[in-house]
Write a protein that holds these residues in place. Structure first.
Motif, PDB file in Angstrom:
ATOM      1  N   LEU A   1       0.833  -1.197   0.000  1.00  0.00           N
ATOM      2  CA  LEU A   1       0.000   0.000   0.000  1.00  0.00           C
ATOM      3  C   LEU A   1       0.865   1.243   0.000  1.00  0.00           C
ATOM      4  O   LEU A   1       1.965   1.256   0.571  1.00  0.00           O
ATOM      5  CB  LEU A   1      -0.915   0.012   1.228  1.00  0.00           C
ATOM      6  CG  LEU A   1      -1.918  -1.136   1.352  1.00  0.00           C
ATOM      7  CD1 LEU A   1      -2.701  -1.006   2.652  1.00  0.00           C
ATOM      8  CD2 LEU A   1      -2.867  -1.170   0.161  1.00  0.00           C
TER       9      LEU A   1
ATOM     10  N   TYR B   1      -3.498   3.592  -2.312  1.00  0.00           N
ATOM     11  CA  TYR B   1      -3.485   2.698  -3.476  1.00  0.00           C
ATOM     12  C   TYR B   1      -2.745   1.427  -3.115  1.00  0.00           C
ATOM     13  O   TYR B   1      -1.840   1.433  -2.272  1.00  0.00           O
ATOM     14  CB  TYR B   1      -2.778   3.367  -4.669  1.00  0.00           C
ATOM     15  CG  TYR B   1      -3.487   4.561  -5.238  1.00  0.00           C
ATOM     16  CD1 TYR B   1      -4.340   4.438  -6.335  1.00  0.00           C
ATOM     17  CD2 TYR B   1      -3.308   5.828  -4.694  1.00  0.00           C
ATOM     18  CE1 TYR B   1      -4.985   5.534  -6.870  1.00  0.00           C
ATOM     19  CE2 TYR B   1      -3.949   6.932  -5.221  1.00  0.00           C
ATOM     20  CZ  TYR B   1      -4.780   6.781  -6.314  1.00  0.00           C
ATOM     21  OH  TYR B   1      -5.423   7.880  -6.841  1.00  0.00           O
ATOM     22  N   LYS B   2      -3.122   0.346  -3.784  1.00  0.00           N
ATOM     23  CA  LYS B   2      -2.369  -0.899  -3.677  1.00  0.00           C
ATOM     24  C   LYS B   2      -1.593  -1.096  -4.972  1.00  0.00           C
ATOM     25  O   LYS B   2      -2.138  -0.896  -6.056  1.00  0.00           O
ATOM     26  CB  LYS B   2      -3.308  -2.086  -3.446  1.00  0.00           C
ATOM     27  CG  LYS B   2      -2.591  -3.433  -3.335  1.00  0.00           C
ATOM     28  CD  LYS B   2      -3.567  -4.586  -3.146  1.00  0.00           C
ATOM     29  CE  LYS B   2      -4.136  -4.566  -1.752  1.00  0.00           C
ATOM     30  NZ  LYS B   2      -4.976  -5.780  -1.496  1.00  0.00           N
TER      31      LYS B   2
ATOM     32  N   LYS C   1      -6.814   1.755  -6.686  1.00  0.00           N
ATOM     33  CA  LYS C   1      -7.333   2.619  -5.621  1.00  0.00           C
ATOM     34  C   LYS C   1      -8.107   1.799  -4.609  1.00  0.00           C
ATOM     35  O   LYS C   1      -8.919   0.960  -4.942  1.00  0.00           O
ATOM     36  CB  LYS C   1      -8.248   3.704  -6.216  1.00  0.00           C
ATOM     37  CG  LYS C   1      -8.565   4.840  -5.267  1.00  0.00           C
ATOM     38  CD  LYS C   1      -9.303   5.949  -6.007  1.00  0.00           C
ATOM     39  CE  LYS C   1      -9.571   7.120  -5.089  1.00  0.00           C
ATOM     40  NZ  LYS C   1     -10.296   8.203  -5.811  1.00  0.00           N
ATOM     41  N   GLN C   2      -7.834   2.073  -3.322  1.00  0.00           N
ATOM     42  CA  GLN C   2      -8.493   1.338  -2.234  1.00  0.00           C
ATOM     43  C   GLN C   2      -9.660   2.122  -1.662  1.00  0.00           C
ATOM     44  O   GLN C   2      -9.715   3.329  -1.745  1.00  0.00           O
ATOM     45  CB  GLN C   2      -7.478   1.035  -1.145  1.00  0.00           C
ATOM     46  CG  GLN C   2      -6.311   0.189  -1.616  1.00  0.00           C
ATOM     47  CD  GLN C   2      -6.770  -1.166  -2.169  1.00  0.00           C
ATOM     48  OE1 GLN C   2      -7.193  -2.027  -1.404  1.00  0.00           O
ATOM     49  NE2 GLN C   2      -6.699  -1.333  -3.464  1.00  0.00           N
TER      50      GLN C   2
END
Length: 434
Positions: free
Chosen positions: A393, A401-402, A433-434
């Motif tokens: 991350l 974001y990952k 995007k998380q």
């Protein structure tokens, strides 16, 4: 109640469909009928429905506004609370505006479903808030308490009561339309409302911060209720017990000896959201909401912002992200950054929690901020970084974001992002995007 003026491209069959829904207002939920009756008779609270000749009929929006009497425009209630609560405390007019986008090619049933969704899920509780404000004396801090309670509620899409009333209203319309020329339309409305309620509730419940162990049972209960209503009509019941209410949000005990400013500062350091921190100060110290707001916005936020340059955060975007990281809402953060430098920051003891623990921080360049997306490339700062592993991350301009990392370029990109060569390591990286 409906406004078509100035929207000549709204299809006639969509207009007819929406008008059929309005003509059946007596079949809507008791709560919605109640608030509709209120706005018909109250001189300072209004409900507007506008249908635009854009979109496909599947998108709607509901906003709740306050304004000075006779003013041509209004301010969102949430913005007034955060930026100028005097408007809420004084004499004002208020209105709920429902918008349905229904341009050429729109589906009449889809548009009617959208309008019913907006009215039952969003307009009904919004007008209820405005009614309570209107019945509370001017200048009474209880008005701000009502808005605070409203803003702290879970997302309305996860309100099982409102979703139930939404579907039952559609079922009453279908039942009333049997053996009439609108029977097919009403049957399609119920079917689509049931689908919409299921999809929206399940999606929002899954990502809700208030999700608990009963969340899957709530989804299944709603599905069972919709099936029962479809078979047996608007008064049907689900074939299983209704899940209990969500548990109250746990609140960490306040350290002994803190005054209101100390409590708010502690919660800011712990990155507790502003609304929860202000509500706690109200509950623990009996502090008026307006005073807690003023203390938070005029004392603690400027004091925290004064620490940003010491972390190398000098531009507006970086400083807003810094404040938001500590639970400060967007509008309050922007106002604080805009006002920085106009006066010496207050001397208040508040400790920063920056930088994010376990998240490498990256910033977009000034040029990238206007054009960068996950589909256009990797940000310059990220191109120079090493140690980006698959699944790690990172924090980019305030968003998490990952990283997806591949040794060679994949044959197929991910659905919402693309892989790009990574200069420092020679791998291919995409940001999710998380």
């Amino acid at each position: 109640m409906l406004k078509f003026s100035g929207q000549p491209a709204v299809p006639n069959n969509v207009q007819t469909s929406l008008q059929s829904l309005v003509d059946n207002a007596g079949l809507l939920s008791p709560q919605l009928r109640d608030v509709l009756s209120f706005v018909r008779t109250h001189e300072s609270v209004h409900l507007f429905v506008q249908v635009l000749d854009s979109g496909t009929g599947a998108h709607g929006n509901t906003g709740t506004y306050v304004s000075l009497p006779k003013a041509p425009t209004g301010t969102l209630v949430e913005e007034a609370f955060l930026g100028g609560p005097a408007l809420l405390l004084g004499r004002h007019e208020a209105f709920v505006k429902v918008t349905v986008e229904a341009g050429p090619g729109s589906s009449p049933v889809e548009a009617a479903t959208t309008l019913l969704h907006e009215l039952e899920l969003h307009a009904a509780p919004a007008v209820l808030l405005l009614r309570r404000l209107a019945l509370t004396p001017e200048g009474d801090d209880a008005r701000l308490g009502l808005v605070l309670h409203r803003m702290r509620r879970p997302d309305e899409h996860t309100d099982l009561d409102r979703q139930e009333q939404y579907v039952r209203s559609a079922a009453r319309i279908r039942a009333a339309a049997q053996d009439s020329t609108t029977a097919d339309w009403a049957a399609a409305l119920l079917k689509r409302a049931g689908q919409d309620a299921t999809e929206q509730f399940a999606a929002y419940e899954a990502k809700s911060p208030d999700k608990d162990e009963a969340s899957p049972a709530r989804v299944q209960w709603l599905i069972a209720l919709i099936a029962g209503v479809g078979r047996a009509g608007p008064d049907a019941v689900a074939d299983r017990p209704r899940p209990g209410p969500r548990k109250a949000r746990p609140r960490a005990a306040a350290a002994p000896g803190l005054d209101p400013a100390g409590l708010l500062a502690r919660r800011m350091t712990e990155r507790v959201g502003m609304l929860d921190a202000v509500d706690e100060a109200r509950a623990v110290y009996g502090l008026p909401v307006g005073k807690a707001l003023d203390l938070y916005c005029r004392q603690l936020v400027p004091a925290l912002l004064a620490q940003a340059p010491g972390h190398g955060l000098d531009d507006v975007v970086q400083q807003v992200v810094f404040l938001k990281y500590h639970g400060v809402p967007d509008l309050v953060a922007l106002d604080a950054v805009d006002a920085a430098g106009t006066a010496s920051p207050p001397v208040v003891a508040v400790a920063s929690s920056w930088p994010p623990v376990g998240l490498p921080v990256f910033w977009l360049s000034t040029g990238e901020r206007g054009s960068w997306t996950q589909l256009t490339g990797l940000p310059e700062a990220l191109q120079r970084a090493r140690g980006i592993a698959h699944g790690s991350l990172l924090y980019l301009d305030g968003q998490v974001y990952k990283a997806a990392v591949r040794d060679s370029e994949p044959d197929q990109d991910l659905r919402t992002t693309r892989f790009f060569p990574h200069t420092a390591t020679g791998t291919f990286v995409a940001l999710v995007k998380q």
